[in-house]
Enzyme design. Structure first.
Site, PDB file in Angstrom:
ATOM      1  N   ASP A  26       0.837  -1.209   0.000  1.00  0.00           N
ATOM      2  CA  ASP A  26       0.000   0.000   0.000  1.00  0.00           C
ATOM      3  C   ASP A  26       0.867   1.252   0.000  1.00  0.00           C
ATOM      4  O   ASP A  26       1.988   1.251   0.526  1.00  0.00           O
ATOM      5  CB  ASP A  26      -0.933  -0.025   1.225  1.00  0.00           C
ATOM      6  CG  ASP A  26      -2.085   0.958   1.074  1.00  0.00           C
ATOM      7  OD1 ASP A  26      -2.369   1.394  -0.062  1.00  0.00           O
ATOM      8  OD2 ASP A  26      -2.704   1.299   2.109  1.00  0.00           O
ATOM      9  N   HIS A  43       2.232   3.193  -9.062  1.00  0.00           N
ATOM     10  CA  HIS A  43       2.044   1.763  -9.350  1.00  0.00           C
ATOM     11  C   HIS A  43       3.219   1.231 -10.177  1.00  0.00           C
ATOM     12  O   HIS A  43       3.729   0.149  -9.906  1.00  0.00           O
ATOM     13  CB  HIS A  43       0.722   1.533 -10.093  1.00  0.00           C
ATOM     14  CG  HIS A  43      -0.497   1.943  -9.317  1.00  0.00           C
ATOM     15  ND1 HIS A  43      -0.640   1.676  -7.976  1.00  0.00           N
ATOM     16  CD2 HIS A  43      -1.619   2.622  -9.686  1.00  0.00           C
ATOM     17  CE1 HIS A  43      -1.804   2.158  -7.559  1.00  0.00           C
ATOM     18  NE2 HIS A  43      -2.418   2.751  -8.575  1.00  0.00           N
ATOM     19  N   LEU A 137      10.887 -20.707  -4.596  1.00  0.00           N
ATOM     20  CA  LEU A 137       9.939 -19.847  -3.871  1.00  0.00           C
ATOM     21  C   LEU A 137       8.612 -19.923  -4.610  1.00  0.00           C
ATOM     22  O   LEU A 137       8.599 -19.941  -5.845  1.00  0.00           O
ATOM     23  CB  LEU A 137      10.435 -18.385  -3.875  1.00  0.00           C
ATOM     24  CG  LEU A 137       9.454 -17.283  -3.426  1.00  0.00           C
ATOM     25  CD1 LEU A 137       9.242 -17.320  -1.907  1.00  0.00           C
ATOM     26  CD2 LEU A 137       9.962 -15.891  -3.819  1.00  0.00           C
TER      27      LEU A 137
HETATM   28  C1  IPE Z   1      -5.404  -2.819  -0.156  1.00  0.00           C
HETATM   29  O1  IPE Z   1      -5.062  -1.480  -0.366  1.00  0.00           O
HETATM   30  C2  IPE Z   1      -5.411  -3.556  -1.442  1.00  0.00           C
HETATM   31  C3  IPE Z   1      -4.132  -3.650  -2.137  1.00  0.00           C
HETATM   32  C4  IPE Z   1      -2.966  -3.245  -1.734  1.00  0.00           C
HETATM   33  C5  IPE Z   1      -4.200  -4.308  -3.407  1.00  0.00           C
HETATM   34  P1  IPE Z   1      -6.166  -0.333  -0.473  1.00  0.00           P
HETATM   35  O2  IPE Z   1      -5.424   0.940  -0.602  1.00  0.00           O
HETATM   36  O3  IPE Z   1      -7.142  -0.666  -1.535  1.00  0.00           O
HETATM   37  O4  IPE Z   1      -6.899  -0.450   0.943  1.00  0.00           O
HETATM   38  P2  IPE Z   1      -7.855   0.586   1.683  1.00  0.00           P
HETATM   39  O5  IPE Z   1      -8.905   0.972   0.712  1.00  0.00           O
HETATM   40  O6  IPE Z   1      -7.017   1.773   2.074  1.00  0.00           O
HETATM   41  O7  IPE Z   1      -8.344  -0.153   2.883  1.00  0.00           O
HETATM   42  C1  IPE Z   2      -1.649   0.157  -3.330  1.00  0.00           C
HETATM   43  O1  IPE Z   2      -1.381   1.520  -3.382  1.00  0.00           O
HETATM   44  C2  IPE Z   2      -1.813  -0.437  -4.697  1.00  0.00           C
HETATM   45  C3  IPE Z   2      -3.193  -0.842  -5.025  1.00  0.00           C
HETATM   46  C4  IPE Z   2      -4.211  -0.838  -4.216  1.00  0.00           C
HETATM   47  C5  IPE Z   2      -3.411  -1.309  -6.373  1.00  0.00           C
HETATM   48  P1  IPE Z   2      -2.549   2.586  -3.402  1.00  0.00           P
HETATM   49  O2  IPE Z   2      -2.928   2.869  -4.807  1.00  0.00           O
HETATM   50  O3  IPE Z   2      -3.690   2.135  -2.532  1.00  0.00           O
HETATM   51  O4  IPE Z   2      -1.836   3.835  -2.761  1.00  0.00           O
HETATM   52  P2  IPE Z   2      -2.459   4.882  -1.744  1.00  0.00           P
HETATM   53  O5  IPE Z   2      -2.960   4.097  -0.566  1.00  0.00           O
HETATM   54  O6  IPE Z   2      -3.559   5.586  -2.459  1.00  0.00           O
HETATM   55  O7  IPE Z   2      -1.303   5.766  -1.411  1.00  0.00           O
HETATM   56 MG    MG Z   3      -4.120   2.396  -0.556  1.00  0.00          MG
END
Ligand code: IPE
Ligand code: IPE
Ligand code: MG
Length: 257
Positions: A26, A43, A137
């Site tokens: 995240d 990303h 792995l």
């Molecule tokens: C969780 O991250 C899902 C992934 C990393 C794929 P999110 O950014 O979607 O989670 P929330 O919405 O903050 O809980």
């Molecule tokens: C996690 O990073 C990746 C996915 C959920 C695909 P985010 O896109 O949720 O990044 P933040 O949380 O908005 O910074």
């Molecule tokens: Mg996020």
């Protein structure tokens, strides 16, 4: 069968290096915003972190690495971001395949893939087959995955496989083989980057006794040193699985001999 033991049915062996690490990657969007870049740049940058962590887990002897790439709730994001993630997913499957086989890493996907377009579904199948013999792995990507979906699909398959099952006969042993990660032990260590302290519908069933590690580091910045920090923290945990500290210490001693 030791791979499949359930932490609620029997106590797993203690080990210094976790056998299975599960990560919520995240913070990509915030990483990009901090640099005045579009969210999707985060990303793309996050892919580099995935590559580093796969190789480092492989080097350290972690047996299973599972990463959350796209949740069943991430469809709620703007269509342009979802579209970008899909393209990136396909591109990285194609681009990373030879690196996986060279490093003896097998790839598995968990989640409801039926919602992805056929090019992705075919590439997933191809990559899983190409890497099936790799033993160093097992790297699992959770895509269109949700913990509740997993438990529900397992229950449906369990009932379909055992049509005469009475409610009182439903138990963990019957359900477990139908869960999407039936091929792996439960995660020993969970890592979430990006500062949030929540599970966001990741492996709900499998995290029953997992050690939970949270860090403010944003996923694109997560590197080998950050992984070592999490592993050191894991090494300090006393995993009691419901027992007393004294009972736990005596098992750790006997596992070590
Ligand atoms: C969780 O991250 C899902 C992934 C990393 C794929 P999110 O950014 O979607 O989670 P929330 O919405 O903050 O809980
Ligand atoms: C996690 O990073 C990746 C996915 C959920 C695909 P985010 O896109 O949720 O990044 P933040 O949380 O908005 O910074
Ligand atoms: Mg996020």
């Amino acid at each position: 069968m030791t791979h499949h033991t359930s932490s609620t049915l029997s106590i797993p062996m203690a080990s210094a290096i976790p056998r299975h690490v599960a990560i919520i990657m995240d913070g990509n969007g915030r990483w990009a915003s901090k640099r005045m870049l579009p969210r999707v740049a985060g990303h793309s940058e996050g892919l580099g972190a995935v590559r580093r962590i796969v190789l480092e887990c492989r080097r350290l002897g972690v047996e299973y690495l599972t990463v959350f790439a796209f949740s069943s709730e991430n469809w709620r994001r703007p269509p342009e971001e979802v579209g970008f993630l899909m393209k990136l997913f396909l591109k990285s499957l194609k681009g990373e395949l030879s690196r996986l086989t060279e490093n003896d890493v097998s790839l598995r996907l968990i989640g409801d893939l039926s919602r992805f377009d056929s090019a992705i579904q075919e590439m997933v199948k191809f990559s899983e087959e190409k890497t099936a013999g790799c033993k160093g792995l097992t790297f699992t990507i959770a895509a269109n995955y949700g913990g509740r979906w997993d438990i529900l699909q397992a229950m449906r398959h369990c009932l379909a496989a055992n049509p005469n099952l009475k409610p009182e006969q439903v138990n963990e042993e019957l359900l477990q083989p139908h869960l999407s990660m039936a091929y792996a032990p439960e995660p020993d260590l969970f890592i979430r980057t990006g500062g949030e302290q929540r599970v966001s519908n990741f492996l709900l069933w499998q995290l029953a006794y997992t050690e939970l590690y949270f860090t403010d580091v944003l996923w694109p910045d997560f590197d080998e040193a950050q992984l070592h920090k999490a592993l050191d923290w894991f090494g300090q945990r006393e995993r009691r699985f419901g027992r007393t500290g004294a009972q736990t210490a005596s098992q750790v001693m006997s596992d070590a001999v």
